[in-house]
Design an enzyme around this catalytic site. Structure first.
Site, short mmCIF file in Angstrom:
data_model
loop_
_atom_site.label_atom_id
_atom_site.label_comp_id
_atom_site.label_asym_id
_atom_site.label_seq_id
_atom_site.Cartn_x
_atom_site.Cartn_y
_atom_site.Cartn_z
N ASP A 174 -6.15 -15.48 1.84
CA ASP A 174 -6.55 -14.90 0.55
C ASP A 174 -5.32 -14.42 -0.21
OD1 ASP A 174 -7.61 -13.44 -1.54
OD2 ASP A 174 -8.30 -11.78 -0.28
N PRO A 175 -4.79 -15.25 -1.14
CA PRO A 175 -3.62 -14.80 -1.91
C PRO A 175 -3.98 -14.00 -3.15
CG PRO A 175 -4.09 -17.09 -2.43
CD PRO A 175 -5.16 -16.65 -1.45
N HIS A 183 -11.08 -3.32 6.56
CA HIS A 183 -9.74 -2.74 6.73
C HIS A 183 -9.72 -1.68 7.83
CE1 HIS A 183 -8.70 -4.46 2.84
NE2 HIS A 183 -7.54 -3.87 2.79
N HIS A 192 -16.63 -8.40 1.46
CA HIS A 192 -15.26 -8.00 1.14
C HIS A 192 -15.01 -6.57 1.60
CE1 HIS A 192 -12.87 -5.68 -1.94
NE2 HIS A 192 -11.97 -6.60 -1.64
N SER A 193 -13.75 -6.25 1.80
CA SER A 193 -13.41 -4.88 2.14
C SER A 193 -12.15 -4.46 1.41
CB SER A 193 -13.19 -4.78 3.65
OG SER A 193 -12.23 -3.80 3.95
N ASN A 194 -12.11 -3.21 1.05
CA ASN A 194 -10.90 -2.56 0.58
C ASN A 194 -10.65 -1.44 1.57
OD1 ASN A 194 -8.88 -1.54 -1.37
ND2 ASN A 194 -9.95 -2.97 -2.67
N LYS A 201 -4.07 -11.94 4.61
CA LYS A 201 -3.81 -11.58 3.21
C LYS A 201 -2.53 -12.29 2.80
CE LYS A 201 -5.60 -9.54 0.86
NZ LYS A 201 -6.54 -9.78 -0.23
N HIS A 244 0.84 -1.20 0.00
CA HIS A 244 0.00 0.00 0.00
C HIS A 244 0.88 1.25 0.00
CE1 HIS A 244 -4.00 -1.78 1.70
NE2 HIS A 244 -3.39 -2.63 0.89
N THR A 292 -14.43 -3.24 -15.65
CA THR A 292 -15.21 -2.89 -16.83
C THR A 292 -15.81 -1.50 -16.61
OG1 THR A 292 -17.25 -3.76 -15.92
CG2 THR A 292 -15.89 -5.31 -17.17
O1 LIG Z 1 -5.84 -4.02 0.64
C1 LIG Z 1 -5.36 -4.97 0.04
O2 LIG Z 1 -4.15 -5.10 -0.19
C2 LIG Z 1 -6.32 -6.06 -0.37
O3 LIG Z 1 -5.64 -7.04 -1.09
C3 LIG Z 1 -7.48 -5.52 -1.17
O4 LIG Z 1 -7.01 -4.73 -2.21
C4 LIG Z 1 -8.38 -6.59 -1.69
O5 LIG Z 1 -9.31 -6.03 -2.57
C5 LIG Z 1 -9.20 -7.28 -0.67
O6 LIG Z 1 -8.95 -6.97 0.59
C6 LIG Z 1 -9.42 -8.75 -0.90
O7 LIG Z 1 -10.01 -9.38 -0.06
O8 LIG Z 1 -9.03 -9.28 -1.94
MG LIG Z 2 -10.16 -11.18 -1.27
#
Ligand SMILES: O=C([O-])[C@@H](O)[C@@H](O)[C@H](O)[C@@H](O)C(=O)[O-]
Ligand SMILES: [Mg+2]
Length: 435
Positions: A232-233, A360, A331-333, A204, A32, A113
């Site tokens: 979650d890779p 997050h 999901h979250s960003n 992550k 990030h 898209t």
């Molecule tokens: O914040 C991150 O680095 C996450 O990888 C995010 O961008 C993802 O969209 C997310 O959290 C996920 O579950 O894939």
């Molecule tokens: Mg994910």
């Protein structure tokens, strides 16, 4: 038009792009940046009520938000079913969305898209409309969605491999320290559990070779026996690697999230393991549902009101998932409190929400609210305060907007690979599958 209806007419829309401090969290594409862009939306009604919304703040979203903001003047905050058509009419296609095959490089959220970009913008306005409508009517947003079915929404601890500070000491420095091995991941999880009461944990992954990440999950399982774990890779593994990890961790994982990329590969993995697969990458639009569900590629969809098109679209997604016997979570960003309040309001209305939601938020040391939302026992209370139940802190908003204005443009678009190049000049976004 009656007076009551007049009072719900939108008279002004304010769009405020901001840059928010973000820690050096690692993922398969990079790290990030020190600050991340968000857009704060304020809709003001004839009745003098302000509704709040929040969405992605990168340039490509801002370009679409501007025409939509202008087109909303004179419309009612209750006109939500016509929002998608209005957005399609006035936004046009962002030049950044180059077709169905373009991949969202910054956000790890599947294909990019034109429709999805537009929905991600529209959702911020939908939330602001619901907030204004709720405040005007004296009703919480969940009531406008049909009412809550639970008083508290459960969230999961979102663990990241991370550095202690950003390369070159840029940005703000928090007190979490580095987490780069199993012991670091467990220490981070322990702090999340002690501070917020989370009882499930998501790591992550896609950062280190799979064996190292398997060891981290094993360490978590030993430290928190019987508690739900996920990894979650972001699609970084091949089918073969995904199946190996599934068999090594099958006894401790609640689900495996996006182990591999694309519906076809996810379907192959799903066919080879009893472990449920979750996704926020291969099912991110209504168009992607049929192909994935009929092939049994995913067992849990991680909804996200931002890119699914809002809170009401999230409920539509929930209905489709229920019809197909597919689970649902969230999901979250990177996001702030306005989005967290919106996530919580809609999550409270979905009976079939099968897993703790991602957020997050604990990583964000800054917010634009007068009062931060507080996790207790890993949950957020769903109150009955009108609208979203949150209050904008104008001074904080101004400070974070000033940071955006002062930026030379380098941080206005999320770019995890560019941030990684500060530490590793030769870094390029890895091709998938990476392992
Ligand atoms: O914040 C991150 O680095 C996450 O990888 C995010 O961008 C993802 O969209 C997310 O959290 C996920 O579950 O894939
Ligand atoms: Mg994910």
């Amino acid at each position: 038009m009656t007076d009551a209806k007049n009072r719900l007419t939108i008279t002004e829309v304010r769009l405020t792009p901001i840059l928010v401090a973000d820690p050096p969290l690692l993922n398969t594409q990079g790290v990030h940046q020190p600050y991340t862009p968000r857009l704060i939306i304020e809709l003001i009604t004839e009745g003098g009520v302000t509704g709040l919304g929040e969405t992605y703040g990168d340039t490509k979203y801002l370009e679409l938000a501007q025409p939509l903001a202008s087109a909303l003047i004179g419309r009612s905050v209750t006109d939500l079913n016509t929002l998608p058509a209005l957005a399609a009419e006035v936004c046009g296609d962002s030049p950044a969305a180059t077709g169905a095959e373009a991949v969202d490089a910054g956000g790890l959220r599947g294909v990019q898209t034109a429709d999805k970009l537009r929905l991600s913008v529209l959702s911020g306005f939908e939330v602001a409309c619901l907030d204004a409508w709720g405040r005007s009517a004296g009703l919480p947003v969940h009531a406008l969605l049909g009412g809550k079915v639970r008083d508290r929404v459960e969230f999961s601890a979102y663990l990241f491999y991370r550095w202690e500070e950003h390369p070159g000491g840029r940005g703000e420095r928090d007190d979490w320290g580095a987490a780069l091995d199993p012991a670091g991941v467990v220490a981070q999880a322990r702090r999340f559990a002690d501070t917020y009461g989370f009882t499930s944990f998501k790591l992550k992954g896609g950062v280190f070779a799979p064996a190292q990440e398997v060891a981290a999950i094993r360490a978590l399982a030993a430290a928190f026996p019987g508690q739900p774990l996920r990894i979650d890779p972001n699609g970084a593994w091949s089918v073969r690697t995904s199946l190996e990890v599934a068999s090594e961790l099958g006894d401790v994982l609640e689900y495996l999230e996006d182990p591999t990329s694309g519906t076809a590969r996810m379907a192959e993995v799903a066919a080879g393991t009893p472990l449920p697969l979750a996704t926020n990458m291969c099912v991110t639009t209504f168009d992607e549902i049929a192909g994935a569900f009929t092939r049994g590629a995913v067992q849990v969809v991680l909804s996200d009101h931002h890119y699914w098109g809002g809170l009401r679209a999230t409920r539509e997604l929930a209905a489709v998932c229920r019809t197909f016997g597919v689970g649902l979570s969230m999901h979250s960003n990177t996001h702030l409190g306005i989005s967290l309040a919106a996530m919580t309001q809609v999550a409270a209305t979905v009976p079939h929400l099968d897993h703790a939601c991602d957020s997050h938020y604990p990583w964000q040391t800054e917010d634009v609210l007068t009062e931060r939302l507080t996790f207790r026992d890993g949950r957020l209370d769903v109150g009955d305060t009108p609208g979203l139940g949150v209050t904008l802190d104008r001074d904080r908003l101004a400070v974070l907007h000033r940071r955006w204005l002062d930026d030379d443009g380098g941080l206005r678009d999320r770019d995890d690979a560019a941030a990684m190049r500060r530490a590793d000049p030769g870094w390029v976004t890895p091709a998938l599958p990476r392992w």
